[in-house]
Design a protein around this motif. Structure first.
Motif, short mmCIF file in Angstrom:
data_model
loop_
_atom_site.label_atom_id
_atom_site.label_comp_id
_atom_site.label_asym_id
_atom_site.label_seq_id
_atom_site.Cartn_x
_atom_site.Cartn_y
_atom_site.Cartn_z
N ILE A 76 0.84 -1.25 -0.18
CA ILE A 76 -0.02 0.10 -0.08
C ILE A 76 0.68 1.29 -0.06
O ILE A 76 0.52 2.19 -0.91
N ASN A 82 0.72 4.19 -2.98
CA ASN A 82 0.59 5.56 -2.73
C ASN A 82 1.68 6.52 -3.25
O ASN A 82 1.32 7.46 -3.72
N ILE A 113 -4.88 4.78 2.37
CA ILE A 113 -4.93 4.54 0.91
C ILE A 113 -5.50 5.83 0.28
O ILE A 113 -6.60 6.40 0.62
#
Length: 183
Positions: free
Chosen positions: A82, A86, A125
């Motif tokens: 994640i 990003n 997120i």
């Protein structure tokens, strides 16, 4: 007696010529396969994903490269990637979009919106997440996803430029994104 033989011969011949065909009538069964899906993202936006021949078209993201990320909240490698996703979204802002297609809980059920929103907030997120049964159909249509995380890099024309299975170093994805963007 000749009459009986002649009658037997005629009946046998007519049965032979008009008897049952052992071939079963073949009916063509055409199963319509869904290739176009409209998904609702967690931010309430709609996203259309269509598999058309070898292309993956997402009209709302036309002109951008797209990383389709098939993942689940219970998957440690999915959670580990994640921050990298990003970072990529931020680095290629306006040129790359990331769409996370959640494949639910271990038992195959979907997360509630509340569960997913808590997860999105906890892991910060910054890209689109969808949470629908259609995610499973899309996974089958695009590339028979068997393990997660699996990502597909789609170039701005809708071609699948790269497929990643498992956690992939951010730097490796950057090289592929640059190529997909024609840089």
């Amino acid at each position: 007696m000749q009459f009986k033989i002649l009658a037997f011969f005629i009946i046998s011949l007519s049965l032979l010529l008009t008897g049952c065909d052992s071939k079963k009538e073949e009916k063509e069964i055409v199963k319509e396969v869904q290739t176009k899906f409209t998904l609702k993202a967690q931010d309430q936006s709609s996203l259309t994903i269509e598999k058309k021949e070898e292309k993956v078209l997402i009209p709302e993201l036309k002109g951008k490269a797209v990383l389709l990320n098939f993942w689940a909240t219970w998957c440690p490698p999915c959670r580990a990637e994640i921050p990298h996703l990003n970072n990529l979204r931020k680095k290629y802002e306006g040129q790359l979009e990331i769409v996370g297609l959640n494949l639910g809980k271990k038992d195959g059920t979907l997360l509630t919106d509340q569960e997913l929103n808590r997860f999105i907030e906890e892991y910060e997120i910054s890209y689109l997440i969808t949470n629908t049964q259609d995610n499973f159909k899309i996974a089958d249509q695009i590339g028979s996803v068997k393990s997660i995380p699996t990502l597909f890099l789609i170039d701005p024309e809708g071609n699948i430029a790269q497929r990643y299975v498992g956690v992939v170093p951010e730097e490796m994805m950057e090289v592929d994104i640059e190529n997909a963007l024609g840089k």
